[in-house]
Scaffold this motif. Structure first.
Motif, PDB file in Angstrom:
ATOM      1  N   LEU A 135      -0.977   3.543  -6.899  1.00 55.61           N
ATOM      2  CA  LEU A 135      -0.194   4.175  -5.833  1.00 55.61           C
ATOM      3  C   LEU A 135      -0.130   5.667  -6.129  1.00 55.61           C
ATOM      4  O   LEU A 135       0.366   6.071  -7.186  1.00 55.61           O
ATOM      5  CB  LEU A 135       1.215   3.576  -5.775  1.00 55.61           C
ATOM      6  CG  LEU A 135       2.231   4.277  -4.852  1.00 55.61           C
ATOM      7  CD1 LEU A 135       1.750   4.280  -3.408  1.00 55.61           C
ATOM      8  CD2 LEU A 135       3.603   3.610  -4.971  1.00 55.61           C
ATOM      9  N   ILE A 160      -3.361   2.925  -2.819  1.00 52.77           N
ATOM     10  CA  ILE A 160      -2.483   3.280  -1.706  1.00 52.77           C
ATOM     11  C   ILE A 160      -2.079   4.733  -1.906  1.00 52.77           C
ATOM     12  O   ILE A 160      -1.721   5.138  -3.023  1.00 52.77           O
ATOM     13  CB  ILE A 160      -1.226   2.396  -1.681  1.00 52.77           C
ATOM     14  CG1 ILE A 160      -1.603   0.920  -1.625  1.00 52.77           C
ATOM     15  CG2 ILE A 160      -0.320   2.765  -0.504  1.00 52.77           C
ATOM     16  CD1 ILE A 160      -0.442  -0.005  -1.956  1.00 52.77           C
ATOM     17  N   LEU A 162       0.541   7.683  -0.497  1.00 57.53           N
ATOM     18  CA  LEU A 162       1.723   8.013   0.291  1.00 57.53           C
ATOM     19  C   LEU A 162       1.851   9.528   0.239  1.00 57.53           C
ATOM     20  O   LEU A 162       2.254  10.095  -0.780  1.00 57.53           O
ATOM     21  CB  LEU A 162       2.945   7.325  -0.327  1.00 57.53           C
ATOM     22  CG  LEU A 162       4.250   7.318   0.464  1.00 57.53           C
ATOM     23  CD1 LEU A 162       4.062   6.659   1.821  1.00 57.53           C
ATOM     24  CD2 LEU A 162       5.324   6.578  -0.342  1.00 57.53           C
ATOM     25  N   THR A 181      -5.729   2.686   1.342  1.00 61.52           N
ATOM     26  CA  THR A 181      -4.820   2.711   2.485  1.00 61.52           C
ATOM     27  C   THR A 181      -3.987   3.987   2.389  1.00 61.52           C
ATOM     28  O   THR A 181      -3.369   4.240   1.352  1.00 61.52           O
ATOM     29  CB  THR A 181      -3.885   1.486   2.478  1.00 61.52           C
ATOM     30  OG1 THR A 181      -4.663   0.289   2.526  1.00 61.52           O
ATOM     31  CG2 THR A 181      -2.944   1.526   3.678  1.00 61.52           C
ATOM     32  N   HIS A 183      -0.934   6.428   3.941  1.00 62.05           N
ATOM     33  CA  HIS A 183       0.255   6.573   4.781  1.00 62.05           C
ATOM     34  C   HIS A 183       0.638   8.057   4.784  1.00 62.05           C
ATOM     35  O   HIS A 183       1.009   8.601   3.742  1.00 62.05           O
ATOM     36  CB  HIS A 183       1.420   5.745   4.231  1.00 62.05           C
ATOM     37  CG  HIS A 183       1.144   4.283   4.125  1.00 62.05           C
ATOM     38  ND1 HIS A 183       1.193   3.426   5.193  1.00 62.05           N
ATOM     39  CD2 HIS A 183       0.800   3.517   3.043  1.00 62.05           C
ATOM     40  CE1 HIS A 183       0.913   2.198   4.803  1.00 62.05           C
ATOM     41  NE2 HIS A 183       0.662   2.228   3.494  1.00 62.05           N
ATOM     42  N   ALA A 200      10.381   6.245   1.618  1.00 58.20           N
ATOM     43  CA  ALA A 200       9.116   5.584   1.941  1.00 58.20           C
ATOM     44  C   ALA A 200       8.586   4.777   0.752  1.00 58.20           C
ATOM     45  O   ALA A 200       8.009   3.698   0.929  1.00 58.20           O
ATOM     46  CB  ALA A 200       8.086   6.618   2.374  1.00 58.20           C
ATOM     47  N   THR A 201       8.782   5.277  -0.451  1.00 57.05           N
ATOM     48  CA  THR A 201       8.344   4.537  -1.635  1.00 57.05           C
ATOM     49  C   THR A 201       9.125   3.252  -1.787  1.00 57.05           C
ATOM     50  O   THR A 201       8.554   2.182  -2.077  1.00 57.05           O
ATOM     51  CB  THR A 201       8.513   5.407  -2.895  1.00 57.05           C
ATOM     52  OG1 THR A 201       7.709   6.587  -2.777  1.00 57.05           O
ATOM     53  CG2 THR A 201       8.087   4.647  -4.136  1.00 57.05           C
ATOM     54  N   ASP A 203      10.500   1.566   0.518  1.00 61.44           N
ATOM     55  CA  ASP A 203      10.192   0.655   1.627  1.00 61.44           C
ATOM     56  C   ASP A 203       8.801   0.049   1.510  1.00 61.44           C
ATOM     57  O   ASP A 203       8.473  -0.910   2.219  1.00 61.44           O
ATOM     58  CB  ASP A 203      10.294   1.394   2.965  1.00 61.44           C
ATOM     59  CG  ASP A 203      11.725   1.715   3.353  1.00 61.44           C
ATOM     60  OD1 ASP A 203      12.653   1.116   2.759  1.00 61.44           O
ATOM     61  OD2 ASP A 203      11.923   2.569   4.230  1.00 61.44           O
ATOM     62  N   LEU A 204       7.979   0.593   0.634  1.00 61.32           N
ATOM     63  CA  LEU A 204       6.596   0.162   0.530  1.00 61.32           C
ATOM     64  C   LEU A 204       6.504  -1.214  -0.121  1.00 61.32           C
ATOM     65  O   LEU A 204       7.134  -1.485  -1.143  1.00 61.32           O
ATOM     66  CB  LEU A 204       5.808   1.176  -0.294  1.00 61.32           C
ATOM     67  CG  LEU A 204       4.285   1.129  -0.221  1.00 61.32           C
ATOM     68  CD1 LEU A 204       3.801   1.448   1.183  1.00 61.32           C
ATOM     69  CD2 LEU A 204       3.692   2.128  -1.213  1.00 61.32           C
ATOM     70  N   GLU A 205       5.717  -2.087   0.473  1.00 60.34           N
ATOM     71  CA  GLU A 205       5.452  -3.399  -0.130  1.00 60.34           C
ATOM     72  C   GLU A 205       4.317  -3.237  -1.132  1.00 60.34           C
ATOM     73  O   GLU A 205       3.168  -2.996  -0.755  1.00 60.34           O
ATOM     74  CB  GLU A 205       5.092  -4.421   0.940  1.00 60.34           C
ATOM     75  CG  GLU A 205       4.893  -5.813   0.377  1.00 60.34           C
ATOM     76  CD  GLU A 205       4.629  -6.853   1.463  1.00 60.34           C
ATOM     77  OE1 GLU A 205       4.249  -7.988   1.108  1.00 60.34           O
ATOM     78  OE2 GLU A 205       4.800  -6.525   2.654  1.00 60.34           O
ATOM     79  N   LEU A 206       4.644  -3.365  -2.406  1.00 55.57           N
ATOM     80  CA  LEU A 206       3.656  -3.138  -3.451  1.00 55.57           C
ATOM     81  C   LEU A 206       2.765  -4.361  -3.623  1.00 55.57           C
ATOM     82  O   LEU A 206       3.219  -5.502  -3.482  1.00 55.57           O
ATOM     83  CB  LEU A 206       4.359  -2.831  -4.773  1.00 55.57           C
ATOM     84  CG  LEU A 206       5.265  -1.592  -4.776  1.00 55.57           C
ATOM     85  CD1 LEU A 206       5.992  -1.475  -6.117  1.00 55.57           C
ATOM     86  CD2 LEU A 206       4.471  -0.328  -4.498  1.00 55.57           C
TER      87      LEU A 206
END
Length: 294
Positions: A135, A160, A162, A181, A183, A200-201, A203-206
């Motif tokens: 991430l 991912i 962010l 991915t 965001h 946002a971190t 809320d992120l589905e890891l």
């Protein structure tokens, strides 16, 4: 590793505006002979600017292995190496145009043919060997490093990103062979510290399985995200590298920090002498800062 106190004189070869807030500066020339990468994808260097009222920076003297600049001492700022071609070597630096001060004035006025003094590089990015995914989190100050990290990921690597900017016009193009991915977050009031990365971190589905997190961004957001992974999720220190790059009202912060700097220094000295894990030492230092609203 090359002595981190080495400094080099680089020629500005090209200057290109990437978008509304980023300018790309390409450095090269014979003064960079022998310059080498730290091996970290988020590597940064000290960029040395003339002291106020001066136009040049005399090269430093090396005393007991440390670089010493003549008085009045030049101003130093940290920048990320966006790309490095070892054959030149040629170094690409993406610089954010924001605020005021020596660095902002320099980057707005820089032209091909100018010369700069820069240090050897350092870095931190280093995923745990068993990490199944990564991430990458960044606001605009961390975006050049994030871009290089993503560009250097191997094909098929799950990642991912962010990434936060003031708006779509400030985004940078990304290249990556990874299974990526992205965001994007738009935060118009970023310079005041009103960012969205922490929320946002959380809320992120890891993804499942062991992972690795790298972040570069505002200090308070970096602290909160580190606390989320270290304290709430219980991640060990080897699974993240989270770096605070800046803070709003830095001058005011420094004045407030001066009231506790001796206490913080004692914590680090004691931790080093005891061989304490650096993250445990940082936990102690952060308790002092938070107790004093820093």
């Amino acid at each position: 590793m090359v002595d981190a106190e080495q400094y080099y004189t680089a020629d500005v070869m090209r200057v290109t505006d990437l978008n509304s807030i980023f300018r790309r500066v390409v450095l090269g020339g014979p003064g960079l002979a022998g310059y080498s990468s730290s091996g970290h994808a988020d590597e940064w260097f000290r960029f040395v600017l003339p002291a106020e009222g001066r136009t040049e920076v005399p090269p430093p003297k090396i005393v007991d292995g440390h670089a010493v600049f003549d008085e009045p001492r030049p101003r130093q700022r940290y920048y990320t190496i966006r790309a490095i071609d070892p054959d030149g070597p040629v170094i690409t630096v993406d610089v954010m145009l924001h605020g005021h001060g020596a660095a902002s004035e320099w980057v707005r006025a820089v032209q091909p043919g100018d010369q700069v003094i820069m240090s050897q590089s350092w870095g931190r990015y280093g995923p745990a060997p068993d990490a199944d995914w990564e991430l990458i989190i960044a606001d605009p100050t961390g975006l050049p490093a994030a871009g290089r990290i993503l560009a250097e990921l191997p094909a098929g690597r799950r990642a991912i990103a962010l990434l936060e900017t003031p708006g779509p016009e400030a985004r940078l193009e990304l290249e990556s062979a990874a299974d990526l991915t992205v965001h994007w977050l738009d935060s118009p009031d970023l310079e005041s510290g009103a960012g969205r990365l922490v929320e946002a971190t959380r809320d992120l589905e890891l993804p499942s399985g062991p992972g690795y997190v790298w972040m570069g961004g505002e200090q308070a957001a970096s602290r909160d995200i580190r606390k989320y992974f270290r304290k709430e999720l219980g991640w060990p220190s080897g699974r993240y590298d989270i770096v605070g790059y800046w803070r709003p009202d830095s001058e005011g912060y420094l004045k407030r920090y001066a009231t506790v700097q001796d206490q913080v220094a004692e914590i680090y000295q004691r931790g080093t002498a005891a061989g304490q894990d650096q993250e445990d030492t940082l936990d102690e230092a952060l308790k002092v800062l938070e107790a004093n609203n820093l």
